[in-house]
Design a protein around this motif. Structure first.
Motif, mmCIF file in Angstrom:
data_model
loop_
_atom_site.group_PDB
_atom_site.id
_atom_site.type_symbol
_atom_site.label_atom_id
_atom_site.label_comp_id
_atom_site.label_asym_id
_atom_site.label_seq_id
_atom_site.Cartn_x
_atom_site.Cartn_y
_atom_site.Cartn_z
ATOM 1 N N THR A 243 9.872 5.879 6.518
ATOM 2 C CA THR A 243 11.280 6.082 6.171
ATOM 3 C C THR A 243 11.629 5.420 4.847
ATOM 4 O O THR A 243 12.509 5.876 4.116
ATOM 5 C CB THR A 243 12.190 5.512 7.275
ATOM 6 N N TRP A 244 10.919 4.347 4.529
ATOM 7 C CA TRP A 244 11.210 3.575 3.328
ATOM 8 C C TRP A 244 10.289 3.952 2.169
ATOM 9 O O TRP A 244 10.185 3.220 1.193
ATOM 10 C CB TRP A 244 11.112 2.092 3.636
ATOM 11 N N GLY A 245 9.608 5.074 2.287
ATOM 12 C CA GLY A 245 8.802 5.570 1.176
ATOM 13 C C GLY A 245 7.401 5.030 1.106
ATOM 14 O O GLY A 245 6.695 5.258 0.122
ATOM 15 N N ALA A 246 6.965 4.314 2.129
ATOM 16 C CA ALA A 246 5.611 3.755 2.144
ATOM 17 C C ALA A 246 4.758 4.550 3.127
ATOM 18 O O ALA A 246 4.753 4.279 4.333
ATOM 19 C CB ALA A 246 5.642 2.276 2.535
ATOM 20 N N GLU A 247 4.055 5.544 2.623
ATOM 21 C CA GLU A 247 3.193 6.347 3.483
ATOM 22 C C GLU A 247 2.063 5.475 4.031
ATOM 23 O O GLU A 247 1.430 4.725 3.287
ATOM 24 C CB GLU A 247 2.615 7.522 2.706
ATOM 25 N N PRO A 248 1.780 5.553 5.336
ATOM 26 C CA PRO A 248 0.809 4.646 5.952
ATOM 27 C C PRO A 248 -0.581 4.705 5.320
ATOM 28 O O PRO A 248 -1.085 5.770 4.993
ATOM 29 C CB PRO A 248 0.760 5.122 7.407
ATOM 30 N N VAL A 249 -1.156 3.539 5.132
ATOM 31 C CA VAL A 249 -2.572 3.392 4.793
ATOM 32 C C VAL A 249 -3.209 2.813 6.055
ATOM 33 O O VAL A 249 -3.091 1.616 6.320
ATOM 34 C CB VAL A 249 -2.786 2.476 3.579
#
Length: 295
Positions: A243-249
């Motif tokens: 949601t905060w623009g941090a696509e999961p790594v």
């Protein structure tokens, strides 16, 4: 002391205005959210964790040993750690070293030793996972990507080797004994290494503490590095920060680990370049004063 460099008014004003424009763009989201009361757990971290005002980030410093011509009537003449010299102003290097010489030596020594040390790239950001290990309540309201049991299993199935005290101190009581190191304030100069994401973000902290000794472009580069690192820090965390623009790594997978290390190495290179630039600027600007004060 090195010979004082002189910047004509039109030159330094142009640099100052470019700096202010860049700083305003970098902090736009933070400043707008301050007016609305909103928050952004990823991007706001640089401002909430490091207590340095956006208005101060906007201030352009040329570094020590540079006289700004025809600036004595400008606002900067009244800034702390500046002095007038006829119609010019410049950083009051002598006063700054007298007041903060010990801190300057510690910071530059830490930055130089960290830059020279071999980076470690096998932590996979597990410090964030250790902060939620076996905990029903978490520091962030953002939900976990996995279940609590699955998150705990990731911690238990990996070697935890966190070298940074300001990350380690937030480990849960059950996670702390799992760490192969015992970071502390005292052993920070020996353990700090360039592969650590938190050490990379802290380059910004150290730059702010060196105040006017750090040229404006270096300070903003440090800010950008800290903000970029925070993106990976949260993307590789157990939280779902999409949601905060941090696509999961997904560091629990081989592919996620490879992606994390690739970006971690890039940040280490950027961090070391900035460490070297800070040390070089301080050495050129106040090196002789530090040596004299230490003799």
């Amino acid at each position: 002391m090195p010979e004082t460099a002189r910047l004509p008014r039109h030159d330094w004003r142009e640099r100052e205005q470019a700096h202010q424009t860049r700083a305003d763009e970098l902090t736009r989201g933070w400043r707008e959210r301050q007016l609305t009361g909103e928050s952004h757990p990823v991007d706001d971290f640089v401002h909430t964790y490091y207590p340095f005002k956006a208005s101060h980030l906007r201030r352009w410093h040329p570094g020590a040993g540079v006289a700004l011509e025809d600036s004595a009537e400008d606002e900067r003449a009244d800034w702390r750690w500046y002095r007038r010299d006829a119609n010019d102003t410049m950083v009051d290097a002598e006063a700054f070293v007298e007041a903060r010489g010990r801190s300057i030596r510690f910071i530059t020594g830490l930055l130089a030793s960290t830059s020279a040390r071999q980076g470690q790239f096998g932590c996979f950001g597990l410090h964030e996972w250790a902060m939620v290990y076996r905990q029903g309540e978490h520091r962030h309201a953002t939900p976990l990507r996995l279940t609590q049991a699955q998150t705990d299993e990731v911690v238990e199935s990996h070697r935890i080797g966190c070298s940074h005290f300001d990350a380690f101190r937030f480990f849960t009581p059950d996670a702390a004994p799992l760490n192969t190191l015992t970071p502390s304030r005292e052993n920070q100069p020996e353990l700090e290494q360039p592969g650590c994401l938190h050490a990379g973000m802290d380059v910004y902290k150290w730059a702010t503490k060196l105040g006017p000794l750090v040229p404006g472009d270096v300070l903003l580069d440090c800010y950008e590095l800290a903000r970029d690192i925070r993106q990976l820090d949260m993307a590789a965390s157990p939280y779902d920060a999409t949601t905060w623009g941090a696509e999961p790594v997904a560091i629990e997978t081989p592919e996620g680990k490879a992606e994390y290390v690739r970006r971690q190495r890039e940040f280490a290179q950027r961090g070391n370049a900035l460490r070297d630039r800070i040390v070089a600027a301080v050495t050129a600007g106040v090196g002789p004063l530090l040596a004299e004060a230490n003799s």
